[in-house]
Every structure is written in C-alpha cells, then in structure tokens.
Design an enzyme around this catalytic site. Structure first.
Site, PDB file in Angstrom:
ATOM      1  N   LYS A   1       0.834  -1.170   0.000  1.00 43.52           N
ATOM      2  CA  LYS A   1       0.000   0.000   0.000  1.00 43.52           C
ATOM      3  C   LYS A   1       0.884   1.240   0.000  1.00 43.52           C
ATOM      4  O   LYS A   1       2.025   1.113   0.443  1.00 43.52           O
ATOM      5  CB  LYS A   1      -0.956   0.000   1.181  1.00 43.52           C
TER       6      LYS A   1
ATOM      7  N   HIS B   1      -6.538  -0.911   6.499  1.00 45.14           N
ATOM      8  CA  HIS B   1      -6.420  -1.678   7.745  1.00 45.14           C
ATOM      9  C   HIS B   1      -7.767  -1.817   8.480  1.00 45.14           C
ATOM     10  O   HIS B   1      -8.148  -2.913   8.885  1.00 45.14           O
ATOM     11  CB  HIS B   1      -5.405  -1.028   8.686  1.00 45.14           C
TER      12      HIS B   1
HETATM   13  C1  BG6 Z   1       0.690   2.049   7.975  1.00 46.26           C
HETATM   14  C2  BG6 Z   1       0.274   3.488   7.909  1.00 46.26           C
HETATM   15  O1  BG6 Z   1       0.090   1.326   6.935  1.00 46.26           O
HETATM   16  O2  BG6 Z   1       0.290   1.500   9.222  1.00 46.26           O
HETATM   17  C3  BG6 Z   1       0.891   4.272   9.051  1.00 46.26           C
HETATM   18  O3  BG6 Z   1       0.703   4.044   6.665  1.00 46.26           O
HETATM   19  C4  BG6 Z   1       0.560   3.613  10.361  1.00 46.26           C
HETATM   20  O4  BG6 Z   1       0.444   5.615   9.040  1.00 46.26           O
HETATM   21  C5  BG6 Z   1       0.898   2.127  10.333  1.00 46.26           C
HETATM   22  O5  BG6 Z   1       1.319   4.260  11.381  1.00 46.26           O
HETATM   23  C6  BG6 Z   1       0.400   1.445  11.586  1.00 46.26           C
HETATM   24  O6  BG6 Z   1       0.894   0.145  11.639  1.00 46.26           O
HETATM   25  P1  BG6 Z   1       1.120  -0.609  13.019  1.00 46.26           P
HETATM   26  O7  BG6 Z   1       1.573  -1.962  12.619  1.00 46.26           O
HETATM   27  O8  BG6 Z   1       2.160   0.175  13.774  1.00 46.26           O
HETATM   28  O9  BG6 Z   1      -0.195  -0.594  13.726  1.00 46.26           O
END
Ligand code: BG6
Length: 477
Positions: free
Chosen positions: A143, A235
């Site tokens: 992404k 997500h």
């Molecule tokens: C990423 C986003 O996909 O996921 C970020 O671009 C975000 O902005 C991150 O901080 C969060 O991932 P995790 O694994 O730290 O929850």
C-alpha cells in the site's frame, strides 16, 4: 515449514520499508531456519552502492531493527552471504541485463515492489517483457494501492496486463499480525460466539486503531492521504471484514476473500453527519499536525471517526463505529463487540443495565476480555456488577520471541504461495468504491477537520457521534 531455495528481488532495496521491515524480517526467518542458505536476495535500487555496500547497509538495518540481538551475532555473516545488489533504472535500460544474469533458472522468483505505485507498471513491463518472469513468478506490492478507485483500477490493470491474479500479492500488513488472524480463530474456532454474532444479539461494534506517533517524517505522503486513505480504506476495512464476514467454507485464499468482499459490498454509503475528521494541535510538548507537515492551512485529517452500516441479513440495524488517529492518548488497537440487554431483568429496574461485551485487544497487549455480569458479593440483596474475564495471550500462551511479525509471515507466505492473507484486486477496488464518495463528500462541502489536543482521545465531536446514539467509546489505553 522449510521452503526450497528461491530468488527474491527487492526493488527499492535501500528504501525505508526494506531497511525497517523486509530485511530484518528476512534475517529473522533465516535465523529460524526457514530460508535455505542457497537462497539469493537481491536488492535493486538507483544508487551505486555495490554488493559490499549493500551488505553493510543490511547489517546496520539488522542491528537497528531486528528484534533479536543474539541473532545478529550468530547468523549475520551467513545471512549477508545471501545478499547481492544491482544498480538499476526502473524506467531505463541500466541494470536489467545484470539482473537477468543473476537469476537462477528453474527457481521460484519473487519480485517485491517496495517502490512508489507510479513505478508498478514500468516494473511489470520490464520484468515480463524482458523474460525475467515465468508463470510461477510472484509479484509483491505494498500500500498505498492507489489514491482512489480510478488509480487503483489503473494499477490493477497495469499488473494484470503482465501477470495473473494468482501471481500478485497485495500486502496489507494488518492481515499478517498474529492477533488479527486470531480474530478468525476466535470467531470460527469456538461454538460460543458465532450463534450470537448478529444484529439480533449485538448492539454495536467498535473498532479503534489509536496511535501515539505523529506524522513527522512522512509529511508529503500523509498530506495527500489523511487517515481515511492511510488507515480506513485498508487496515480498518480489513478488521471490519474479519469481524463481520460469514464463515468461509475453508481457510483458503478465495473462500476467505470472497466472504470479505461481500462485507465491503454490503457497506452502505456513509451519511455526512456520521463522519468526524480531526487534526491534532500542539500539546504536551509536541508540535501540531500543521507544524509537522509544514502547512499552516492544511485540511488533512489525522483522525477520523465514523459510523457505518452493513445492509445484509446478519448485520442490518447494527452500527459499526470506526475510529483511528495519530497522536492519540495511547497506542491501542481494539475491537469491542457490545451485546444487547437481556430481554427481561428478573432483578428489576434497580439492578441497572448490564451488557456483555467481548473486547479483542490487538495491540500492544494482545488478549481477549469478556465482560460478564455477576452478583455483587456480600449482603445487601441482589446487586449486580460487571467483571472482566481477562485473558492475556502472553500470559496464557507464554510470549514467543521467535513468533514472526507481520512482514515476516507475509513474505514467507509469498514464497509458499499462500494468498489467504493478501488482498485480491476486486477487494481493493470495492474498498475504494466505498471510500471515494466519503472523501468527495467532505471535499465538496469544504469541511475542515476539528482540532484535538495531541495525546487526547480525539475531537469532542467524535465522542458526540456515538453519544448521540446513547453509547460511549471504550477508553483508549
Ligand atoms: C501504515 C500506515 O500502513 O500503518 C501508518 O501508513 C501507520 O500511518 C501504520 O502508522 C500502523 O501500523 P502498526 O503496525 O504500527 O499498527
């Protein structure tokens, strides 16, 4: 499960993702004995650092980001032997013949596009047009997969022109998280929950992905994306799918993805008054969003809360509240399923309202809490109290330092050819088809995000969004 030696080519091999996640992740899988020592990992990039320079780059990335220091002592040199580097121009001629010469005939080839999406088409063209791939070769893309439906369709078309869907692995790293997969285990491995998992028994569902970090260092990207594109479209949408989908017949790529797709397609358009966008302001010694992105007039949201509905048999009438943001009180991702009131209280109105609640904590402390109602002990009649049945995965199962993180698991799934935890083309497009009108709506209305203090729970309007319905967000942190 051991795999045969393979060739992995990382375009963007010196980039941030490679440094933080891909290379340290590969190293950990190597230490775990899952990557054979004849495997070849080739970094490809514009710079001319050469094989030795690349090995030094990788060694320092591993020292900085690999979670197990002792590994960096035991297996580092052996791992570095697997690495090579090719200086290459994605849009020109330079480097491609070198790359072709380096690949091993007859081996599985995986090409990781750890580069901006504007290069996906060129890379696909060069690889397939130059005869560097065969029907078994795999393409891994990251992404952001597009900026809207149109750009996502264009990317899918560019890849589909050269590869079939079975060869394309679109990463959403949330699907690689152990606890996110656990959502499916909890739902479909237990008899207990599934009969109640519908609008007849569930009052509402809350999904929160709160982060402490701001956007410093990613300003240019984030200004164009905002929380809706960066987090919700992918997500949070995946979490919603896993919590809301029908049981797939089998845990197999297309059966699982078919069910997720049905959830996305069942989503109603979001009403404008069911969306709250926010932007953090300076507080507790940290800069504001506008300072972080160096744009005093920015209208990009670093926070979003919204209420949505699924028009299908199972969920009609049950609202889903989604919330995510940067610079919130704590790093805390959780899903809470709030059940309805019992149909009748034999204890009378003075016993008050008591609802069961299943909270699935995804990070940082993974676990499950089931809120149950019991008698308040002692004299004084039949007073009721809610208590948590608490289960921390670390306490129940012991913490496993060798457990692969999201990227490690997903990379090994690519090599094993398992697409279950990757997004299919139609899934990504359906998610954009739902997201686009929401964004267009606030753009055409000229809505500005509401300010919220850094390290708070987000703007007051987000609390009002759910309070209006007689409900409350669960605490962050
Ligand atoms: C990423 C986003 O996909 O996921 C970020 O671009 C975000 O902005 C991150 O901080 C969060 O991932 P995790 O694994 O730290 O929850």
């Amino acid at each position: 499960i051991p795999v045969d030696p393979f060739d992995l080519i990382i375009f963007g091999g010196t980039g941030d993702l490679a440094r933080r996640k891909i290379l340290p992740g590969l190293f950990r899988r190597f230490c775990a004995g899952q990557i054979p020592s004849e495997t070849e990992i080739i970094g490809a990039g514009r710079s001319e650092i050469g094989q030795q320079g690349y090995r030094e780059f990788v060694a320092s990335a591993i020292h900085e980001f690999s979670k197990r220091e002792e590994c960096s002592i035991c297996g580092l040199n052996e791992f570095l032997e697997l690495l090579d580097y090719i200086s290459l121009d994605a849009q020109g001629e330079r480097g491609w013949a070198d790359l072709a010469a380096r690949l091993h005939p007859g081996r599985l080839r995986a090409f990781y596009f750890s580069v901006g999406p504007s290069l996906f088409g060129d890379l696909a063209e060069r690889l397939a047009g130059g005869g560097l791939t065969d029907a078994g070769s795999r393409i891994v893309v990251e992404k952001p997969f597009g900026h809207d439906l149109e750009s996502a369709q264009a990317l899918n078309a560019a890849l589909a022109a050269r590869f079939n869907e079975r060869q394309i692995y679109r990463i959403d790293h949330y699907l690689g998280k152990e606890t996110v997969q656990n959502l499916m285990a909890v739902r479909f491995g237990n008899m207990l929950f599934e009969p109640l998992w519908n609008s007849q028994y569930v009052d509402h569902i809350q999904i929160t992905v709160a982060e402490r970090v701001g956007v410093a260092g990613r300003a240019a990207f984030y200004e164009k994306a905002g929380a809706m594109r960066d987090m919700v479209q992918n997500h949070l949408m995946q979490l919603l799918c896993l919590i809301a989908m029908e049981p797939p017949a089998k845990f197999e790529p297309d059966t699982v993805r078919d069910e997720k797709l049905k959830v996305i397609r069942a989503l109603d358009p979001v009403e404008p008054h069911h969306i709250v966008r926010g932007q953090y302001t300076a507080a507790e010694g940290v800069a504001s969003y506008r300072e972080d992105v160096d744009n005093p007039r920015s209208r990009t949201e670093s926070f979003i809360a919204l209420k949505c509905h699924l028009s299908n048999w199972r969920w009609a009438g049950t609202p889903f509240y989604l919330r995510t943001g940067k610079r919130l009180r704590a790093r805390d991702s959780q899903i809470t399923v709030v059940f309805k009131d019992a149909p009748h209280s034999i204890f009378g109105p003075e016993a008050g309202r008591h609802r069961n609640e299943l909270r699935i904590k995804l990070q940082p402390d993974e676990g499950i809490t089931l809120k149950v109602t019991i008698k308040d002990p002692g004299p004084g009649g039949m007073r009721l109290v809610d208590v948590p049945l608490d289960m921390s995965f670390a306490e129940a199962l012991g913490s496993d330092a060798d457990a692969p993180d999201a990227y490690e698991r997903l990379i090994m799934d690519v090599i094993r050819g398992n697409q279950t935890l990757f997004m299919r083309d139609d899934e990504v497009e359906a998610a954009w088809a739902w997201t686009d009108p929401v964004i267009r709506g606030w753009e055409s209305r000229g809505d500005a995000p509401k300010p919220y203090d850094a390290y708070s729970a987000g703007p007051d309007d987000a609390a009002m969004l759910i309070r209006r319905d007689g409900r409350e967000w669960r605490e962050i942190g």
